[in-house]
Enzyme design. Structure first.
Site, PDB file in Angstrom:
ATOM      1  N   ALA A 172       3.292  -0.292 -35.758  1.00 36.72           N
ATOM      2  CA  ALA A 172       3.136   1.061 -36.312  1.00 36.72           C
ATOM      3  C   ALA A 172       3.486   1.069 -37.793  1.00 36.72           C
ATOM      4  O   ALA A 172       3.886   2.080 -38.343  1.00 36.72           O
ATOM      5  CB  ALA A 172       4.019   2.042 -35.557  1.00 36.72           C
ATOM      6  N   ARG A 187      -5.632   6.080 -46.151  1.00 37.76           N
ATOM      7  CA  ARG A 187      -6.927   6.769 -46.051  1.00 37.76           C
ATOM      8  C   ARG A 187      -6.832   8.125 -45.351  1.00 37.76           C
ATOM      9  O   ARG A 187      -7.769   8.906 -45.380  1.00 37.76           O
ATOM     10  CB  ARG A 187      -7.952   5.874 -45.365  1.00 37.76           C
ATOM     11  CG  ARG A 187      -8.565   4.864 -46.344  1.00 37.76           C
ATOM     12  CD  ARG A 187      -9.195   3.698 -45.620  1.00 37.76           C
ATOM     13  NE  ARG A 187     -10.284   4.113 -44.763  1.00 37.76           N
ATOM     14  CZ  ARG A 187     -10.778   3.378 -43.765  1.00 37.76           C
ATOM     15  NH1 ARG A 187     -10.250   2.183 -43.494  1.00 37.76           N
ATOM     16  NH2 ARG A 187     -11.780   3.812 -43.049  1.00 37.76           N
ATOM     17  N   ASP A 199      -2.150   2.839 -33.964  1.00 36.90           N
ATOM     18  CA  ASP A 199      -3.248   3.677 -34.453  1.00 36.90           C
ATOM     19  C   ASP A 199      -4.490   3.558 -33.571  1.00 36.90           C
ATOM     20  O   ASP A 199      -5.572   3.963 -33.951  1.00 36.90           O
ATOM     21  CB  ASP A 199      -3.579   3.359 -35.915  1.00 36.90           C
ATOM     22  CG  ASP A 199      -4.152   1.957 -36.091  1.00 36.90           C
ATOM     23  OD1 ASP A 199      -4.253   1.203 -35.091  1.00 36.90           O
ATOM     24  OD2 ASP A 199      -4.508   1.615 -37.233  1.00 36.90           O
ATOM     25  N   ASN A 257      -8.177   5.447 -38.838  1.00 38.08           N
ATOM     26  CA  ASN A 257      -7.766   5.118 -40.196  1.00 38.08           C
ATOM     27  C   ASN A 257      -7.930   6.295 -41.157  1.00 38.08           C
ATOM     28  O   ASN A 257      -7.319   6.329 -42.211  1.00 38.08           O
ATOM     29  CB  ASN A 257      -8.584   3.938 -40.729  1.00 38.08           C
ATOM     30  CG  ASN A 257      -8.330   2.690 -39.902  1.00 38.08           C
ATOM     31  OD1 ASN A 257      -7.208   2.188 -39.860  1.00 38.08           O
ATOM     32  ND2 ASN A 257      -9.345   2.211 -39.207  1.00 38.08           N
ATOM     33  N   ARG A 270       1.162  33.020 -25.132  1.00 36.10           N
ATOM     34  CA  ARG A 270       2.002  32.208 -26.018  1.00 36.10           C
ATOM     35  C   ARG A 270       3.143  31.585 -25.229  1.00 36.10           C
ATOM     36  O   ARG A 270       3.356  31.910 -24.055  1.00 36.10           O
ATOM     37  CB  ARG A 270       2.491  33.079 -27.163  1.00 36.10           C
ATOM     38  CG  ARG A 270       1.340  33.477 -28.114  1.00 36.10           C
ATOM     39  CD  ARG A 270       1.812  34.433 -29.182  1.00 36.10           C
ATOM     40  NE  ARG A 270       3.004  33.937 -29.846  1.00 36.10           N
ATOM     41  CZ  ARG A 270       3.906  34.708 -30.468  1.00 36.10           C
ATOM     42  NH1 ARG A 270       3.743  36.026 -30.496  1.00 36.10           N
ATOM     43  NH2 ARG A 270       4.957  34.173 -31.052  1.00 36.10           N
ATOM     44  N   LYS A 284       4.065  36.872 -24.625  1.00 36.62           N
ATOM     45  CA  LYS A 284       4.970  35.836 -25.161  1.00 36.62           C
ATOM     46  C   LYS A 284       6.310  35.936 -24.462  1.00 36.62           C
ATOM     47  O   LYS A 284       6.843  37.045 -24.340  1.00 36.62           O
ATOM     48  CB  LYS A 284       5.149  36.034 -26.669  1.00 36.62           C
ATOM     49  CG  LYS A 284       5.944  34.927 -27.310  1.00 36.62           C
ATOM     50  CD  LYS A 284       6.905  35.405 -28.391  1.00 36.62           C
ATOM     51  CE  LYS A 284       8.091  36.120 -27.820  1.00 36.62           C
ATOM     52  NZ  LYS A 284       9.174  36.383 -28.750  1.00 36.62           N
ATOM     53  N   TYR A 288       0.647  44.171 -26.233  1.00 36.60           N
ATOM     54  CA  TYR A 288       1.569  43.089 -26.549  1.00 36.60           C
ATOM     55  C   TYR A 288       2.794  43.178 -25.652  1.00 36.60           C
ATOM     56  O   TYR A 288       3.507  44.187 -25.672  1.00 36.60           O
ATOM     57  CB  TYR A 288       2.014  43.157 -28.017  1.00 36.60           C
ATOM     58  CG  TYR A 288       3.110  42.159 -28.314  1.00 36.60           C
ATOM     59  CD1 TYR A 288       2.881  40.793 -28.166  1.00 36.60           C
ATOM     60  CD2 TYR A 288       4.389  42.581 -28.685  1.00 36.60           C
ATOM     61  CE1 TYR A 288       3.885  39.872 -28.386  1.00 36.60           C
ATOM     62  CE2 TYR A 288       5.403  41.650 -28.918  1.00 36.60           C
ATOM     63  CZ  TYR A 288       5.137  40.307 -28.763  1.00 36.60           C
ATOM     64  OH  TYR A 288       6.136  39.393 -28.977  1.00 36.60           O
ATOM     65  N   ALA A 306      -3.450  50.525 -21.401  1.00 34.61           N
ATOM     66  CA  ALA A 306      -4.025  50.002 -22.645  1.00 34.61           C
ATOM     67  C   ALA A 306      -3.149  50.372 -23.835  1.00 34.61           C
ATOM     68  O   ALA A 306      -2.613  51.471 -23.906  1.00 34.61           O
ATOM     69  CB  ALA A 306      -5.421  50.579 -22.837  1.00 34.61           C
TER      70      ALA A 306
HETATM   71  C1  UD1 Z   1      -7.297  -6.265 -36.850  1.00 35.83           C
HETATM   72  C2  UD1 Z   1      -7.673  -7.605 -36.246  1.00 35.83           C
HETATM   73  C3  UD1 Z   1      -9.199  -7.667 -36.116  1.00 35.83           C
HETATM   74  C4  UD1 Z   1      -9.690  -6.508 -35.267  1.00 35.83           C
HETATM   75  C5  UD1 Z   1      -9.214  -5.202 -35.850  1.00 35.83           C
HETATM   76  C6  UD1 Z   1      -9.542  -4.069 -34.930  1.00 35.83           C
HETATM   77  C7  UD1 Z   1      -6.006  -9.191 -37.073  1.00 35.83           C
HETATM   78  C8  UD1 Z   1      -5.743 -10.279 -38.022  1.00 35.83           C
HETATM   79  N1  UD1 Z   1      -7.211  -8.663 -37.120  1.00 35.83           N
HETATM   80  O1  UD1 Z   1      -7.836  -6.261 -38.156  1.00 35.83           O
HETATM   81  O2  UD1 Z   1      -9.575  -8.881 -35.517  1.00 35.83           O
HETATM   82  O3  UD1 Z   1     -11.088  -6.545 -35.192  1.00 35.83           O
HETATM   83  O4  UD1 Z   1      -7.785  -5.206 -36.037  1.00 35.83           O
HETATM   84  O5  UD1 Z   1      -9.266  -2.854 -35.547  1.00 35.83           O
HETATM   85  O6  UD1 Z   1      -5.166  -8.867 -36.262  1.00 35.83           O
HETATM   86  N2  UD1 Z   1      -0.072  -3.917 -39.100  1.00 35.83           N
HETATM   87  C9  UD1 Z   1       1.275  -3.989 -39.311  1.00 35.83           C
HETATM   88  N3  UD1 Z   1       1.757  -4.856 -40.234  1.00 35.83           N
HETATM   89  C10 UD1 Z   1       0.943  -5.667 -40.941  1.00 35.83           C
HETATM   90  C11 UD1 Z   1      -0.438  -5.594 -40.724  1.00 35.83           C
HETATM   91  C12 UD1 Z   1      -0.913  -4.721 -39.790  1.00 35.83           C
HETATM   92  O7  UD1 Z   1       2.040  -3.258 -38.671  1.00 35.83           O
HETATM   93  O8  UD1 Z   1       1.463  -6.441 -41.754  1.00 35.83           O
HETATM   94  C13 UD1 Z   1      -0.598  -2.996 -38.099  1.00 35.83           C
HETATM   95  C14 UD1 Z   1      -1.402  -1.881 -38.743  1.00 35.83           C
HETATM   96  O9  UD1 Z   1      -0.612  -0.737 -38.952  1.00 35.83           O
HETATM   97  C15 UD1 Z   1      -2.471  -1.591 -37.719  1.00 35.83           C
HETATM   98  C16 UD1 Z   1      -2.650  -2.913 -37.005  1.00 35.83           C
HETATM   99  O10 UD1 Z   1      -1.491  -3.670 -37.277  1.00 35.83           O
HETATM  100  O11 UD1 Z   1      -2.036  -0.640 -36.789  1.00 35.83           O
HETATM  101  C17 UD1 Z   1      -3.911  -3.622 -37.446  1.00 35.83           C
HETATM  102  O12 UD1 Z   1      -3.787  -3.966 -38.799  1.00 35.83           O
HETATM  103  P1  UD1 Z   1      -5.012  -3.938 -39.787  1.00 35.83           P
HETATM  104  O13 UD1 Z   1      -4.561  -4.405 -41.095  1.00 35.83           O
HETATM  105  O14 UD1 Z   1      -5.679  -2.618 -39.731  1.00 35.83           O
HETATM  106  O15 UD1 Z   1      -5.943  -5.044 -39.119  1.00 35.83           O
HETATM  107  P2  UD1 Z   1      -7.466  -5.225 -39.322  1.00 35.83           P
HETATM  108  O16 UD1 Z   1      -7.714  -5.907 -40.599  1.00 35.83           O
HETATM  109  O17 UD1 Z   1      -8.158  -3.950 -39.080  1.00 35.83           O
HETATM  110 CA    CA Z   2      -7.605  -1.752 -38.880  1.00 30.88          CA
END
Ligand code: UD1
Ligand code: CA
Length: 454
Positions: free
Chosen positions: A13, A19, A109, A231, A320, A338, A353, A367
């Site tokens: 995470a 983005r 994510d 993303n 609510r 509520k 209400y 009413a």
């Molecule tokens: C990764 C995969 C890729 C796959 C894709 C799917 C690797 C090398 N590649 O690529 O094969 O197709 O996901 O979406 O694993 N994260 C960290 N620390 C880091 C790097 C990443 O916590 O140093 C976490 C990111 O927050 C994210 C996940 O790992 O949740 C994936 O990282 P990201 O850099 O998005 O990998 P991709 O290049 O998309």
């Molecule tokens: Ca990714």
């Protein structure tokens, strides 16, 4: 279906989430009324992960806090520098060393991976694979890692940036998450280097490391919609759409009728009973329970509310937090409830209400009734007894009690308790003046005529 093998889940995470263009960490954005992080944690827990480590980035205390609130046993480790997915997984090194049968590395994510899918990855480990990847057929494979198969077996995963043009033609892509045999996971991860286009430690290289050691890797396939990552806000909306699609199917499979499913929006925790009818354009915020046989008419909005058996809401009803409708209660159009219980068979049919109140069984609220529950500083309760009748356009100034079976005359502003079976009328007494209108009209016409003369 739960496995008896021990299971460690490492949830990455530490995303930058730039983005999203948000002050909030990406994984705390919501789908179906709960965070991406919460979705991932819930799914892993349901797949039997007995130990969960969440890898967070530096300066993200909110993520750690929420993870620990959601799953109190969660361990938090910080990845201080983003150096790749294998590097991130190794932030959990100490826990990895403790020894588990199964290790799952998942991404926070990627919120829609089902528990069944995690269990299928674990089953592949139990069958002897050391590394299990999850593939999907990508509509547009650009940017994803590719699953390189040889004789039907996973041979390697090649990142897009490192792939040859032949490999880029492969449409079977890597979803990202992975399962590893706990006996080898730590040493496999530690053997991964960073000699690649991005100088990152790639989790995907676990496949090549395993192969070099004579260990077997395998792969499973999932639909693209299940493994879609978030993303940006557009992907967040796509994840929401997929979540809603699933939830609508689940609610209908459970025995509810949705007249126009695509127009009804649920929360992750919406509970809907059987023989419930939900008309078009209804929105459920978190914490709603609908009992069997209830009807939610069009354009209603419900949140933190309970709707009892055969009760009805709307059209244009608003429930609510703290609204509780007992059996056969009726809340009609343009009514807001509520923190209030509406008793069995009670009717609140129009333009009303009811807040901080208890309405007894079979009471009838006319009413335009308003519970005046707030004086600008504090909230006060209104209690309306069973079978009471509140005439239209009444204001009930809380704290106040209307006794069982009592009557409130229309247009009353009630400031004092009303005894059971009594009548309260709290408005100006009507004065009748015989012929007044006729006299007034004639005098006025005469004045007007006189004024017109030159
Ligand atoms: C990764 C995969 C890729 C796959 C894709 C799917 C690797 C090398 N590649 O690529 O094969 O197709 O996901 O979406 O694993 N994260 C960290 N620390 C880091 C790097 C990443 O916590 O140093 C976490 C990111 O927050 C994210 C996940 O790992 O949740 C994936 O990282 P990201 O850099 O998005 O990998 P991709 O290049 O998309
Ligand atoms: Ca990714």
């Amino acid at each position: 279906m739960q496995s008896r093998r021990s299971c460690l889940a490492i949830l990455l995470a530490a995303g930058e989430g730039t983005r999203m263009k948000s002050r909030q960490p990406k994984v705390l954005h919501q789908v179906g009324g709960r965070s991406l992080l919460a979705h991932a944690l819930a799914s892993l827990a349901e797949a039997g992960a007995d130990t969960v480590v969440v890898v967070v980035g530096p300066d993200r205390p909110e993520v750690a806090r929420q993870a620990q609130t959601l799953l109190p046993h969660t361990q938090i480790v910080v990845q201080s520098e983003r150096r790749g997915t294998a590097h991130a997984a190794l932030a959990a090194r100490d826990t990895l060393g403790a020894g588990f049968d199964d290790v799952i590395v998942a991404f926070a994510d990627t919120p829609l991976v089902r528990p069944e899918t995690f269990l299928a990855l674990r089953a592949a480990l139990a069958e002897g694979a050391s590394v299990v990847a999850l593939g999907f057929e990508a509509r547009d494979p650009t940017g994803y890692g590719r699953l390189v198969m040889r004789d039907g077996v996973l041979d390697a995963i090649v990142e897009h940036k490192d792939a040859t043009s032949d490999q880029r033609a492969i449409t079977l892509c890597n979803a990202g998450l992975m399962a590893l045999d706990g006996r080898h996971a730590l040493s496999i991860l530690e053997a991964i280097g960073n000699a690649n286009a991005q100088s990152e430690y790639y989790l995907t290289d676990a496949v090549a490391v395993a192969r070099a050691r004579g260990l077997v890797s395998s792969s499973l396939k999932a639909p693209e919609t299940e493994v879609q990552g978030v993303n940006d806000r557009i992907q967040l909306a796509a994840a929401e759409a997929e979540f809603q699609r699933r939830k609508r199917l689940a609610v209908m499979a459970g025995g509810a009728t949705l007249t126009a499913p695509d127009t009804v929006f649920f929360s992750h925790d919406t509970q809907v009973g059987r023989d419930v009818l939900i008309e078009p354009h209804v929105v459920f915020g978190p914490g709603v329970r609908i009992a069997d046989g209830a009807v939610i008419h069009a354009f209603s909005h419900l949140e933190g509310a309970e709707v009892g058996p055969a009760a009805t809401v709307g059209p244009f009803g608003r429930l609510r937090p703290g609204a509780r409708l007992a059996e056969n209660a009726k809340v009609g159009n343009f009514v807001e409830i509520k923190s209030a219980e509406i008793g069995a068979g009670a009717k609140v049919s129009h333009l009303t209400y009811i807040g901080d109140a208890t309405v007894g069984a079979d009471a009838n609220i006319g009413a335009g009734t308003i519970t005046c529950n707030y004086d600008g500083f504090f909230k006060y309760r209104t209690t309306i007894g069973a079978g009471a009748f509140v005439g239209s356009n009444s204001s009930l100034v809380a704290p106040i009690t209307i006794g069982e079976g009592a009557f409130v005359g229309s247009g009353s502003v009630v400031t004092e308790d009303v005894a059971p079976d009594a009548l309260a009328v709290a408005r100006g007494r009507q004065v009748a003046k015989e012929g007044w209108a006729k006299t007034f009209r004639e005098a006025s016409l005469a004045r007007k005529a006189a004024a017109k003369k030159p």
